[in-house]
Design a protein around this motif. Structure first.
Motif, PDB file in Angstrom:
ATOM      1  N   HIS B  94      -5.579 -56.931  61.947  1.00  0.00           N
ATOM      2  CA  HIS B  94      -4.121 -56.888  61.843  1.00  0.00           C
ATOM      3  C   HIS B  94      -3.657 -55.668  61.055  1.00  0.00           C
ATOM      4  N   SER B  95      -4.432 -55.272  60.076  1.00  0.00           N
ATOM      5  CA  SER B  95      -4.089 -54.030  59.372  1.00  0.00           C
ATOM      6  C   SER B  95      -4.104 -52.871  60.349  1.00  0.00           C
ATOM      7  N   PHE B  96      -5.139 -52.879  61.181  1.00  0.00           N
ATOM      8  CA  PHE B  96      -5.263 -51.813  62.172  1.00  0.00           C
ATOM      9  C   PHE B  96      -4.059 -51.820  63.106  1.00  0.00           C
ATOM     10  N   MET B  97      -3.710 -53.000  63.579  1.00  0.00           N
ATOM     11  CA  MET B  97      -2.606 -53.066  64.532  1.00  0.00           C
ATOM     12  C   MET B  97      -1.277 -52.754  63.857  1.00  0.00           C
ATOM     13  N   ASP B  98      -1.148 -53.132  62.583  1.00  0.00           N
ATOM     14  CA  ASP B  98       0.063 -52.763  61.845  1.00  0.00           C
ATOM     15  C   ASP B  98       0.204 -51.252  61.792  1.00  0.00           C
ATOM     16  N   LEU B  99      -0.905 -50.616  61.504  1.00  0.00           N
ATOM     17  CA  LEU B  99      -0.882 -49.159  61.419  1.00  0.00           C
ATOM     18  C   LEU B  99      -0.483 -48.547  62.750  1.00  0.00           C
ATOM     19  N   VAL B 100      -1.065 -49.088  63.805  1.00  0.00           N
ATOM     20  CA  VAL B 100      -0.731 -48.572  65.139  1.00  0.00           C
ATOM     21  C   VAL B 100       0.748 -48.826  65.424  1.00  0.00           C
ATOM     22  N   ALA B 101       1.190 -50.013  65.088  1.00  0.00           N
ATOM     23  CA  ALA B 101       2.566 -50.386  65.403  1.00  0.00           C
ATOM     24  C   ALA B 101       3.552 -49.486  64.670  1.00  0.00           C
ATOM     25  N   LYS B 102       3.148 -49.042  63.487  1.00  0.00           N
ATOM     26  CA  LYS B 102       4.063 -48.189  62.727  1.00  0.00           C
ATOM     27  C   LYS B 102       3.920 -46.730  63.095  1.00  0.00           C
ATOM     28  N   GLY B 103       3.040 -46.456  64.024  1.00  0.00           N
ATOM     29  CA  GLY B 103       2.953 -45.105  64.545  1.00  0.00           C
ATOM     30  C   GLY B 103       1.971 -44.195  63.829  1.00  0.00           C
ATOM     31  N   HIS B 104       1.186 -44.764  62.911  1.00  0.00           N
ATOM     32  CA  HIS B 104       0.203 -43.923  62.218  1.00  0.00           C
ATOM     33  C   HIS B 104      -1.100 -43.950  62.988  1.00  0.00           C
ATOM     34  N   LEU B 105      -1.093 -43.300  64.113  1.00  0.00           N
ATOM     35  CA  LEU B 105      -2.231 -43.444  65.005  1.00  0.00           C
ATOM     36  C   LEU B 105      -3.488 -42.823  64.427  1.00  0.00           C
ATOM     37  N   GLN B 106      -3.302 -41.631  63.888  1.00  0.00           N
ATOM     38  CA  GLN B 106      -4.461 -40.951  63.315  1.00  0.00           C
ATOM     39  C   GLN B 106      -5.093 -41.786  62.209  1.00  0.00           C
ATOM     40  N   GLU B 107      -4.229 -42.294  61.331  1.00  0.00           N
ATOM     41  CA  GLU B 107      -4.713 -43.077  60.197  1.00  0.00           C
ATOM     42  C   GLU B 107      -5.349 -44.372  60.685  1.00  0.00           C
ATOM     43  N   ALA B 108      -4.750 -44.932  61.730  1.00  0.00           N
ATOM     44  CA  ALA B 108      -5.305 -46.177  62.273  1.00  0.00           C
ATOM     45  C   ALA B 108      -6.729 -45.941  62.756  1.00  0.00           C
ATOM     46  N   ARG B 109      -6.921 -44.814  63.402  1.00  0.00           N
ATOM     47  CA  ARG B 109      -8.246 -44.504  63.922  1.00  0.00           C
ATOM     48  C   ARG B 109      -9.257 -44.324  62.774  1.00  0.00           C
ATOM     49  N   THR B 110      -8.806 -43.623  61.757  1.00  0.00           N
ATOM     50  CA  THR B 110      -9.717 -43.428  60.616  1.00  0.00           C
ATOM     51  C   THR B 110     -10.046 -44.765  59.969  1.00  0.00           C
TER      52      THR B 110
END
Lengths: 443, 667
Positions: B94-110
């Motif tokens: 869910h942290s990962f998906m939160d990050l994606v949802a907020k548009g931090h794609l690069q950070e989500a990937r890391t």
């Protein structure tokens, strides 16, 4: 960010004729391209699974594209692996090497062989849970392989190991090596070493060892040169058999009777050659007197054997004698020929004696059976007395024939006198049934 | 807002008119209080909101928060560690998906790359899917992600662990983690000791599907018993007499001569069955004497069929009864014989195979849209009569002449326009059904060697089709996420079972024909009521796509095999997994129960047929519940083939096991 770099998007864009793609667009497209590729692969994996495969093929990807209503990509159905080549002058631009094919060549080339049509065969994978050892089934860990590992444990070098495996695996293969005397002797020594090693669990392989050892004991011919002392090998094998019976006899009840039966069979068959008889007797002798009292052996058979044993002990003496000249002074060819002739005469005689001998033995057996003395020990005394009588009779006959032989030999070889005197010894030894000291004496 | 004001003024006017002064006053007060706040003029508020949005943007908080939570969990007390570890995975995704949802794609990937290894072992397939999520729109589009976002995860946790966790979260002020946990995890706090590590099914089940719904569904009543008046029952019944009507019929049909013969047959039957009864009694008696409290397992209850069942002809019935009488009793010590049919020269084109009930017919579905059927009885003759069938064209008349005049050893059924994914024989072997990527199911007659019906209804490739145990009805499953029930005489489906979240990969009938089970790529197995079309059970526990299903002959248990090689035994009535069977290293293509349900056979892509002892596990837990794990199913035997993945398995009525596979060189 995504595994698809934006450069790849730019290249694709160029390839379909869009030259002025802004970097922002490429950047935005890249993740989506990756997502779509993953999506296609997910569907392709489903198609692969439903085709009962574990390897993904281009067909699967095509089916997956079909599922998504995307046109399949043509040109990748060939079985050859695709080769990507670096474009000259570009750092990271690759292309698929697509060779030009001459139309004429394709037309003129002979048609490829038609693939074989699908067929179905059936076999038993298992019968009541046991996999039969047929070529259709995957080979189960062969016991010989287990043995191989044990050899390694034993620290034997590899070059010794291989022939052993070869020889011990099947008796036929032993038979193939029967004229290689040193090898056989070496093998028997190996077998003894294996048996003596307490750390080896040899029992499961006994059934594979035994035929080879027995073969070395009662084979018609061992080695192809007369100078090779196959008697020694037979003695050795006999001891080996005896030691096996002693060690494993109580675990496998039928081991000793089976060995005995085999030896008896070899020994009672008059068509067998003398070395075979010798081997059989050696084997029986090594097993000890108790063999003959085994309840499995019929009484009369025992009697036959006992009588025959005595007689054949004589034969073995005779064989020794026959060898004697050859050992002392290698004879010329004609000598051997005459000896052979003598031997055949002798054999006829022996069969005669055997024939004559059997009826009384049988009679005795039936008598003792009527007497109702089934217990071996109590009936021991009577057989022994009879046995003396029998032995005398046989001994007489043998000595009679032997004197004839001695005469024959006299003409050929010097030690005729010696032989004549030995016959007397020989006769006595028949009765006492201890040929060994005498043998060692004159050998 | 204007609307609201209009309403307010209207209400005020109304109150005034009616003379409710107090109410009017109150309303006025209220309106004053709830006057719209001017965001831009209130510096405090703006600052707060600004701070809030900034903190939302603060990606590092997720990364830090998670990494701290992770290290805290790993260093927690051993006794509570495994419970706390369960919390990590939902927090991670869910942290990962939160990050994606907020548009931090690069950070989500890391973030994903940094921590996904922790969960690789348990959730590799989920992670593979999630890895592809690279934008907000993907989150919306992907069903898996959507269901994760929409549903809360249930985690059982003991009081103390829960306390520990809360304490930690408050102390460290990790609001991001707290937020994730509050939003997506539903703790079921239990008092007492922490749960054991072994019931890790929970860990798996909590992802993906709504568990509440599942447990609700699993409370529905099901009648797993066998059909009333089945042949087996009749055989076991005292006397083994045929029912009166049948007897009368038979007598009318047959003359006196036949009658006497029949009587003798009956006599034999009677003898056999009484003997069996006696034996059963003896067994019961010994069981009682051995274990006084252990009751002999009750016979399966009888249920009425919900479908109108086809009528069986007497000859067929006789032959089945004959088979039943000659059945070999299998057990852990008496293993079955296995006859293996190997497909040769398939050129990687064989998609499926099927074996008829008596093993005499073998069908193969190919990726070139063809269905080929071999008559094994004839095949044996051929091998004897002509070895040169390839060269010599004029050998035998048995060969079916193809269009080119080439003799074939099989019957070719052509009609599909896409790869054939499944084939099934009717119980009597006179019909075959095949399903294909062309979205149709076709019915073929093995007697006429012709296509009889084409059933259209699915919208996507039909992955599996299965005849019901009584024939006439059949079930199919498809990429369109539905399973359908058909009858042979109608071209439209009778029922459509919808509910799976992904492809329905396999389908299997229950022994009493009132239920079907479906296995899906959403990693659940569902049980459906054929009559009502409702889902009555959801079995959750597999970690990958389900490829094969089998129902025990007594109707109580079900086995399912998946892509990873895991086989699970399910208790239909409770919906719980009895025990997982580990052993295969690759896809389990096929499962089959022996006729009395004592042995389970599984065929896999790892080129083995495994035989499992099913009795020890399925019966033992009933007798001595929760006595520990020694009652796990055990593997009895592994039969290795010579590089032939095993595609299908079938026990004949006499308990001979037939297996089919394709010889492949690159395995």
């Amino acid at each position: 960010m995504s595994n698809v770099p934006k450069e790849a998007i730019e290249v694709i864009a160029q390839s379909i004729g869009i030259t002025n793609l802004s970097p922002d667009v490429a950047l935005a497209l890249a993740p989506d391209v990756e997502y779509r590729v993953r999506e296609i692969m997910q569907e392709a994996i489903k198609c692969m699974r439903h085709s009962r495969r574990t390897v993904l093929t281009t067909d699967d990807v095509d089916s997956a594209l079909n599922l998504r209503n995307v046109e399949p990509i043509c040109g990748f159905a060939s079985r050859d692996a695709l080769r990507f080549k670096k474009a000259a002058g570009h750092k990271d631009l690759f292309y698929i090497d697509d060779k030009d094919v001459e139309f004429k060549e394709v037309l003129e080339s002979p048609l490829p062989k038609a693939p074989l049509d699908t067929s179905v065969t059936s076999h038993w994978l298992a019968i009541e849970g046991i996999q039969p050892a047929i070529p259709e089934n995957a080979s189960i860990e062969a016991p010989s392989d287990g043995k191989k590992a044990e050899y390694k444990e034993d620290g034997l070098s590899v070059d010794v190991k291989l022939p052993i495996k070869h020889v011990l695996s099947r008796e036929l293969q032993v038979a193939r090596n029967l004229n290689n005397f040193p090898l056989m002797f070496a093998l028997m020594r190996v077998a003894r070493s294996l048996l003596q090693n307490e750390h080896l669990h040899i029992e499961p392989y006994l059934h594979q060892l035994m035929p080879s050892i027995i073969t070395c004991l009662v084979a018609k011919r061992l080695g192809n040169k007369f100078t090779e002392n196959h008697w020694e090998l037979r003695n050795f094998a006999a001891k080996l058999v005896a030691s096996i019976c002693k060690r494993f006899g109580h675990v496998y009840h039928n081991l000793q009777p089976r060995v005995t039966r085999t030896l008896l069979h070899a020994f009672l068959d008059p068509t067998k050659t003398f070395p075979q008889h010798y081997g059989a007797i050696q084997g029986l002798a090594a097993l000890g007197p108790s063999v003959l009292l085994e309840p499995e052996i019929k009484r009369h058979e025992a009697w036959c054997v006992y009588g025959a044993l005595l007689r054949a002990a004589g034969l073995c003496m005779y064989d020794r004698l026959k060898m004697f000249p050859s050992l002392l002074a290698p004879p010329t060819r004609p000598v051997w020929k005459s000896n052979n002739k003598v031997a055949t005469n002798k054999r006829k005689a022996s069969t005669d004696t055997l024939m004559q001998q059997q009826p009384p033995a049988k009679k005795i057996a039936t008598e003792s059976a009527i007497g109702g003395s089934n217990i071996g020990v109590s009936s021991m005394s009577r057989p022994l007395s009879n046995d003396n009588m029998l032995g005398r009779e046989v001994g007489g006959r043998v000595s009679k024939t032997s004197t004839v032989l001695a005469q024959a030999w006299k003409e050929d070889t010097d030690p005729g006198n010696l032989l004549a005197s030995l016959f007397e010894l020989f006769g006595e030894s028949m009765l006492s049934f201890t040929p060994k000291p005498e043998l060692s004496f004159f050998l | 807002m204007e609307n609201m004001q209009a309403v307010n003024s209207f209400v005020a006017a109304y109150l005034k008119k009616k003379g409710f002064k107090e109410a009017e006053q109150l309303l006025e007060d209220l309106q004053k209080e709830s006057a719209p706040i001017d965001f831009h003029n209130d510096p405090d508020l703006a600052k707060f909101i600004h701070h809030f949005s900034q903190s939302e943007d603060d990606v590092a908080r997720y990364q830090d928060g998670y990494s701290k939570l992770r290290s805290w969990t790993y260093s927690s007390l051993d006794l509570y560690k495994h419970e706390l570890l369960r919390v990590l995975y939902p927090v991670f995704i869910h942290s990962f998906m939160d990050l994606v949802a907020k548009g931090h794609l690069q950070e989500a990937r890391t973030f994903f790359n940094a921590f996904h290894e922790d969960h690789e072992l348990m959730h590799s397939r989920d992670l593979q899917k999630l890895e592809g999520v690279l934008s907000q729109s993907h989150l919306e589009e992907m069903e898996f992600a959507r269901s994760l976002r929409q549903n809360k995860v249930n985690i059982k946790i003991c009081q103390y662990s829960y306390g520990l966790l809360l304490q930690y979260l408050h102390k460290t002020q990790s609001t991001a983690m707290l937020g994730v946990i509050n939003e997506h995890i539903n703790f079921q706090v239990t008092s007492g000791q922490p749960g054991s590590i072994s019931d890790d099914t929970e860990v798996v089940t909590l992802i993906g599907s709504c568990q509440d719904a599942a447990s609700l569904i699993n409370q529905k009543e099901i009648h797993w018993g066998l059909l009333e008046d089945s042949l087996e029952e009749r055989l076991e019944k005292e006397g083994g007499l045929l029912s009166d009507s049948e007897k009368a019929e038979a007598e009318n049909k047959e003359g006196d001569v036949d009658d006497s013969k029949k009587r003798s047959v009956e006599g034999g039957k009677q003898g056999a069955s009484t003997k069996k009864l006696k034996k059963d009694k003896a067994v019961n008696a010994t069981a009682k004497s051995a274990r006084p409290e252990a009751k002999p397992t009750p016979a399966a209850p009888r249920v009425k069929p919900e479908l109108t069942l086809p009528v069986m002809s007497t000859e067929v019935e006789q032959s089945i009864l004959e088979d039943l009488r000659n059945r070999v009793q299998l057990s852990s010590v008496a293993l079955p014989s296995v006859s293996f049919y190997t497909f040769l020269n398939t050129h990687n084109g064989l998609n499926c195979s099927s074996i008829s009930q008596d093993g005499s017919l073998v069908a193969g579905g190919f990726s070139d849209s063809s269905l080929k059927v071999w008559d094994m009885a004839k095949l044996g003759q051929q091998a004897g009569s002509s070895t040169l069938q390839g060269e010599n064209d004029s050998t035998s008349s048995e060969h079916v002449a193809g269009p080119n005049g080439v003799k074939r050893s099989y019957t070719l059924f052509q009609g599909h326009s896409g790869p054939v994914y499944s084939a099934t024989f009717s119980p009597l072997g006179d019909f075959i059904l095949s399903s294909s990527a062309d979205t149709t199911i076709r019915l073929w007659s093995t007697k006429l060697n012709a296509n009889l019906v084409c059933y259209k209804g699915h919208n996507y490739p039909v992955w599996d089709v299965q005849f019901s145990p009584v024939g006439h009805y059949f079930a199919s499953s498809s990429h369109d996420r539905t399973a359908r029930i058909w009858s042979m005489d109608r071209i439209q489906p009778l029922r459509i079972m919808a509910g799976h979240l992904s492809d329905v990969d396999c389908v299997q009938w229950h022994a009493n024909c009132n239920y079907i089970a479906t296995g899906s790529s959403d990693r659940t197995v569902r049980l459906w009521d054929v009559q009502s079309g409702e889902c009555v059970r959801i079995f959750i526990g597999h970690r990958s796509m389900i490829l094969s299903l089998a129902m025990s002959p007594d109707g109580r248990y079900m086995a399912s095999g998946d892509e990873d090689g895991t086989i699970m035994m399910w208790d239909l009535s409770s919906g719980q997994c009895v025990t997982p069977l580990m052993g295969h290293t690759s896809c389990v293509w096929s499962l089959a129960f022996s006729c009395e349900g004592t042995v389970l056979a599984s065929g896999s892509a790892d080129c083995t047929v495994k035989l499992w002892d099913v009795k020890t596990s399925t019966k033992a837990p009933k007798n001595e519940e929760k006595s520990g794990n020694p009652n796990r199913l055990r593997s009895l035997k592994t039969l290795a083939t010579k590089s032939s993945p095993v595609y299908s398995l079938r026990f004949s009525r006499r308990n001979l096991l037939f297996a089919a596979g394709v010889l492949s060189k690159n395995v």
